[in-house]
Design a protein around this motif. Structure first.
Motif, PDB file in Angstrom:
ATOM      1  N   ALA A 151      -8.632   9.169  -1.256  1.00 33.56           N
ATOM      2  CA  ALA A 151      -9.115  10.555  -1.268  1.00 33.56           C
ATOM      3  C   ALA A 151      -9.281  11.085   0.155  1.00 33.56           C
ATOM      4  N   GLU A 152      -9.636  10.196   1.085  1.00 33.88           N
ATOM      5  CA  GLU A 152      -9.787  10.609   2.486  1.00 33.88           C
ATOM      6  C   GLU A 152      -8.436  11.035   3.058  1.00 33.88           C
ATOM      7  N   ILE A 153      -7.397  10.312   2.717  1.00 32.58           N
ATOM      8  CA  ILE A 153      -6.057  10.653   3.189  1.00 32.58           C
ATOM      9  C   ILE A 153      -5.599  11.971   2.571  1.00 32.58           C
ATOM     10  N   THR A 154      -5.864  12.145   1.292  1.00 29.06           N
ATOM     11  CA  THR A 154      -5.520  13.406   0.640  1.00 29.06           C
ATOM     12  C   THR A 154      -6.227  14.575   1.316  1.00 29.06           C
ATOM     13  N   ALA A 169       0.816  -1.217   0.000  1.00 22.14           N
ATOM     14  CA  ALA A 169       0.000   0.000   0.000  1.00 22.14           C
ATOM     15  C   ALA A 169       0.847   1.262   0.000  1.00 22.14           C
ATOM     16  N   GLY A 170       2.146   1.112   0.132  1.00 20.60           N
ATOM     17  CA  GLY A 170       3.023   2.261   0.324  1.00 20.60           C
ATOM     18  C   GLY A 170       2.915   3.327  -0.749  1.00 20.60           C
ATOM     19  N   SER A 171       3.017   2.924  -2.013  1.00 20.30           N
ATOM     20  CA  SER A 171       2.987   3.907  -3.100  1.00 20.30           C
ATOM     21  C   SER A 171       1.669   4.666  -3.134  1.00 20.30           C
ATOM     22  N   SER A 172       0.555   3.956  -2.938  1.00 22.62           N
ATOM     23  CA  SER A 172      -0.754   4.613  -2.957  1.00 22.62           C
ATOM     24  C   SER A 172      -0.899   5.598  -1.814  1.00 22.62           C
ATOM     25  N   VAL A 173      -0.405   5.222  -0.636  1.00 25.67           N
ATOM     26  CA  VAL A 173      -0.465   6.111   0.524  1.00 25.67           C
ATOM     27  C   VAL A 173       0.338   7.375   0.263  1.00 25.67           C
ATOM     28  N   VAL A 174       1.545   7.219  -0.228  1.00 29.65           N
ATOM     29  CA  VAL A 174       2.418   8.369  -0.453  1.00 29.65           C
ATOM     30  C   VAL A 174       1.870   9.267  -1.563  1.00 29.65           C
ATOM     31  N   GLU A 175       1.314   8.681  -2.598  1.00 27.37           N
ATOM     32  CA  GLU A 175       0.694   9.481  -3.656  1.00 27.37           C
ATOM     33  C   GLU A 175      -0.485  10.290  -3.113  1.00 27.37           C
ATOM     34  N   ALA A 176      -1.270   9.664  -2.234  1.00 33.68           N
ATOM     35  CA  ALA A 176      -2.408  10.367  -1.633  1.00 33.68           C
ATOM     36  C   ALA A 176      -1.936  11.513  -0.747  1.00 33.68           C
TER      37      ALA A 176
END
Length: 213
Positions: free
Chosen positions: A194-197, A24-31
């Motif tokens: 989107a919530e993290i963003t 999940a790392g890349s998705s988290v960092v992108e967000a």
């Protein structure tokens, strides 16, 4: 390229990725980056930490800086350096860890909660210390520390969220490590990026507004 401590001082917010799956790392960092947070701390209590750090340092976003957190041993420091970490952070003060960070030439933020620990870290050469856990201590503690301690810079972590981050900023904290309040486990598990963003954008806006006030 600006030194990582200057980047921290400017950007203010470090996202603490605690035990997040490498998948999940890349998705988290992108967000996070989409919300304006580009300083990432991967905690070394994650068995996948080195793999995660290595992968995230290859991000196409050149503005992302990835460091290692919860650094408890010299082996953690060595693993972080080998994985390409841009900085390292500990929750405690340990002269042996400090000496190892100097030997490895990695920017290091030691933990230092008490005045004695802060003074010891400063004498050793620390540019920044991490006061942890900041939440239970309260922003008033940071304000009182700022009386005798103009330096080093202070990073606060543990219990920092949207409702209190401005209190710590006004009290004199320089950098904010934010974990669960920025990265809810359920949002990561279900892919609600989107919530993290949105949470990242909120914190960035709060800090920017507080600096201008």
């Amino acid at each position: 390229m600006a030194h990582v401590f200057e980047v921290m001082q400017e950007q203010k917010i470090v996202a603490v990725l605690r035990r997040i799956p490498a998948s999940a790392g890349s998705s988290v960092v992108e967000a996070l980056a989409a919300g304006g947070v580009r300083l990432i701390e991967v905690t070394m209590d994650n068995p996948e930490a080195a793999h995660l750090i290595d992968g995230l340092t290859r991000s196409p976003d050149a503005g992302i800086r990835v460091g290692a957190g919860t650094v408890m041993t010299r082996e953690h420091l060595r693993d972080a350096v080998a994985a390409g970490a841009a900085f390292a952070v500990s929750p405690h003060w340990d002269p042996e860890l400090w000496a190892e960070s100097v030997r490895l030439n990695i920017p290091y933020v030691p933990g230092a909660m008490t005045p004695s620990e802060i003074a010891a870290a400063s004498r050793a050469g620390a540019v920044m210390v991490k006061v942890f856990p900041a939440g239970p201590l309260g922003s008033g503690y940071i304000r009182e520390l700022r009386g005798p301690f103009g330096e080093p810079r202070i990073m606060v972590t543990g219990g920092i969220h949207a409702a209190n981050i401005l209190d710590y900023l006004k009290a004199g904290a320089d950098v904010f490590g934010v974990g669960g309040a920025l990265l809810p486990a359920e949002a990561i598990r279900t892919g609600r990026w989107a919530e993290i963003t949105a949470k990242a954008r909120e914190l960035v806006a709060l800090v920017a507004g507080g600096r201008e006030a």
